[in-house]
Scaffold this motif. Sequence first.
Motif, PDB file in Angstrom:
ATOM      1  N   VAL A 228       0.835  -1.198   0.000  1.00 56.72           N
ATOM      2  CA  VAL A 228       0.000   0.000   0.000  1.00 56.72           C
ATOM      3  C   VAL A 228       0.876   1.257   0.000  1.00 56.72           C
ATOM      4  CG1 VAL A 228      -1.701   1.299   1.303  1.00 56.72           C
ATOM      5  CG2 VAL A 228      -1.904  -1.166   1.126  1.00 56.72           C
ATOM      6  N   VAL A 229       1.921   1.226   0.842  1.00 55.11           N
ATOM      7  CA  VAL A 229       2.803   2.390   0.928  1.00 55.11           C
ATOM      8  C   VAL A 229       3.509   2.613  -0.412  1.00 55.11           C
ATOM      9  CG1 VAL A 229       4.798   3.363   2.091  1.00 55.11           C
ATOM     10  CG2 VAL A 229       3.141   2.039   3.389  1.00 55.11           C
TER      11      VAL A 229
ATOM     12  N   GLY B  76       2.730   1.513  -3.415  1.00 56.12           N
ATOM     13  CA  GLY B  76       1.790   1.891  -4.465  1.00 56.12           C
ATOM     14  C   GLY B  76       1.362   3.340  -4.356  1.00 56.12           C
ATOM     15  N   SER B  77       1.077   3.794  -3.134  1.00 58.17           N
ATOM     16  CA  SER B  77       0.612   5.165  -2.953  1.00 58.17           C
ATOM     17  C   SER B  77       1.702   6.162  -3.320  1.00 58.17           C
ATOM     18  CB  SER B  77       0.172   5.393  -1.508  1.00 58.17           C
ATOM     19  OG  SER B  77      -0.850   4.499  -1.178  1.00 58.17           O
ATOM     20  N   VAL B  78       2.917   5.889  -2.859  1.00 56.18           N
ATOM     21  CA  VAL B  78       4.018   6.817  -3.150  1.00 56.18           C
ATOM     22  C   VAL B  78       4.214   6.945  -4.656  1.00 56.18           C
ATOM     23  CG1 VAL B  78       6.503   7.120  -2.985  1.00 56.18           C
ATOM     24  CG2 VAL B  78       5.217   6.451  -0.975  1.00 56.18           C
TER      25      VAL B  78
END
Lengths: 271, 305
Positions: free
Chosen positions: A65-66, A68-70
């Motif tokens: 998640v981290v 992908g978001s970045v």
Amino acid sequence: MACWRGRSSPWPQVFTSDALGHAAYTGALAALALGVDARVGLFAATALVAVGLGVLGGRTRADDVVIGSVFAWILGLGVFFLTIYTTSQSTGNGAASVNYLFGSIFGLSPAQSVVAAVVAGVVSLALVVIARPLLFATVDHAVAAARGVPVRIIGVGFLVLVGVTAGEAAQDVGALLLLGLMAAPGGAAQRLTARPFVGLAIAGGIAVASTWVGVILSYLVPSLPPSSAILGVATLAYVGAALVARARSTSAGERSRSLAGATRRFRTGAS
Amino acid sequence: MSATTAAGGWSWNVVTDVHQLFAYPFMVNAFLAGTIVAVAAAVVGWFMVLRRQTFAGHTLALIGFPGAAGATLVGISAAAGYFGFAILGALVVAATRASGTAYRGFSEESAVVGTVQAFALAAGFLFVALYKGFLNGVNSLLFGTFLGITVGQVWALLLVAVVALIVLGLIGRPLLFASVDPDVAAARGVQVRLLGVLFLVLLGVAVAEASQITGSLLVFALLVMPAAAAQRFTPRPVAGLVLSVVIAVTVTWLGLVVAYYSPYPMGFYITTFAFAVYLASFVVRYLVDRHGSAPARALHARVGT
């Protein structure tokens, strides 16, 4: 002509190159927006992100998640720079975005291919130098560390190599498709052989062959973009390797399946 | 892209600004579509983050791109292509998952995913190249656009979103159970695998909806970031779902308004705002954990966060 040497990364860092692709796009467009040579931004961004990932990855295991978001945000930044470039620079054109996303192998100048060849040579050489300890560290991280292999440095070094390679590949097949050119030959080679150096040679061979075949195909069929052709050939090679591997393991598989079935029957009977 | 130049520009008089914003039918449609998409994406995304399937969502979004480009090429609406390919892709992903012990190690799996993603993008690029004079269309397919959304498209988005949310409402409780503890859920008679397949299809639908606003490459902005932020703010399902929807809708509205009044594209604003909220959730969480009230700490200790 420019030929990117396919030093594929057959290790579980395929998503790193995905992330690097996004960074490459934003780096190139940021450089264009600032009026600098796009390749400066390209290599700077990929190397920077590679080091960042290596350093962070050593300390904590960042989750999907981290990551992908970045990188979604980094892509968003890329579009922002694209707009700055197309609206502020008089020479700016909308094709720049498409070129960096999907590559433009036919647009490379002789000077660019010389630079690409030199960079590829340096990367290959560096990889050969660290190959044995890297292999050790990849296959068994803990034992390698215990045996005094500088695991951290090698990990970061490898990521930098991946970063530079991503910067190279971004010019040929584009930031979005370089993932395929790094993943498909590496994956295909791993299907075909478990031996590391044979696998590296096969991966390199498949990458070079799909680049050449793709370029020839798109020369023969003008409406076929080179990047799509290269990726199509690379994907076919991967599918072919998977089929070969399956056919080869069928006899062995039959035996192990019947064994597994027998074990299951035994277990259910026992419980 | 984003060639809108507001008639009067931003005036700091909120009433006239809002009035002016909604004077154009295309802006009204953009707000309606954005809201529908944000709600659907936030709810499905909350379950997706809980189930750790963000890369499946990413892959489905990239599969949607050749769908949209191919649909444009053969002359049907891009929306049909997004939905068709994303749902088909979801079924394929579900089939490969269901075919048993396909997990032969992470590197194998990621090589397949990487190849599939790149091939989907390459196919999309081929369709775009075959459809001449479509160069700027690539950017809107990949990075989103809020221009030219028709009333018909808004109704289609609404219909699909309502159906998806009703289905999700029906399977919500068992899905939550199956997501949090699949083994216990299976032991209690929950159809874990069927739920997994159904959810992947719903994910495909949500991805296809989100792609039409944020573009294929930036679906994370509506699908992942609001949900991930919400899960950092609260571990409770209902509160988290509501918070996720609130964040996604707010981010979309802000993105639309700012993009309308500035020359920069909406995809940039939506990802930036969503990312800011996501970062804020880390900071808030850190502060709460440091100086949190005793009951809050006890609660976190109990749920193990």
